[in-house]
Scaffold this motif. Structure first.
Motif, short mmCIF file in Angstrom:
data_model
loop_
_atom_site.label_atom_id
_atom_site.label_comp_id
_atom_site.label_asym_id
_atom_site.label_seq_id
_atom_site.Cartn_x
_atom_site.Cartn_y
_atom_site.Cartn_z
N GLU A 33 49.48 49.27 67.07
CA GLU A 33 50.42 48.52 67.91
C GLU A 33 50.70 47.13 67.35
O GLU A 33 51.68 46.50 67.73
N SER A 37 56.06 49.33 67.08
CA SER A 37 56.15 49.34 68.55
C SER A 37 55.26 50.44 69.11
O SER A 37 54.77 51.31 68.39
N GLU A 38 55.09 50.43 70.39
CA GLU A 38 54.17 51.35 71.05
C GLU A 38 54.51 52.82 70.80
O GLU A 38 53.63 53.67 70.71
#
Length: 119
Positions: A33, A37-38
């Motif tokens: 992360e 991005s997640e």
């Protein structure tokens, strides 16, 4: 039969290079992360780094060169990814960039070369 491989010249530098080779994919997988991005996918070297680390310690013939070339490719990919991802991920890519440079310096150092060329 006691080889005492840990007393050979250059073993400590080679061990440091092997530890870095193993640590990079583990850290980037655990803390992905910080790099994407997640919902993103980020993987560097994977299981190949473990094989390269074992090869370094076992003194396989061309493993130092292969690890250096692979690290160089990943270094350039890291530079491009850092610019593409923006300032949100700048610190993680900076640390990864520095770690890859340290790995390249270790792989090209005289002590690792001496260890790899010894019998």
């Amino acid at each position: 039969m006691n080889l005492k491989f840990y007393q050979q010249k250059g073993f400590k530098a080679t061990l440091c290079a092997a530890i870095i080779l193993i640590a990079i994919p583990i850290v980037t997988d655990l803390y992905k992360e910080y790099f994407v991005s997640e919902t993103g996918h980020f993987k560097i070297m994977g299981g190949l780094s473990i094989i390269l680390a074992i090869g370094l310690l076992a003194k396989w013939k061309f493993v130092r060169h292969i690890a250096g070339i692979l690290t160089g490719f990943i270094l350039f990919a890291t530079i491009f990814m850092a610019f593409a991802m923006g300032l949100n991920y700048a610190m993680a890519y900076t640390v990864l960039f520095i770690t890859l440079i340290v790995l390249l310096v270790l792989l090209n150092s005289k002590s690792v070369t001496v260890y790899m060329n010894s019998k």
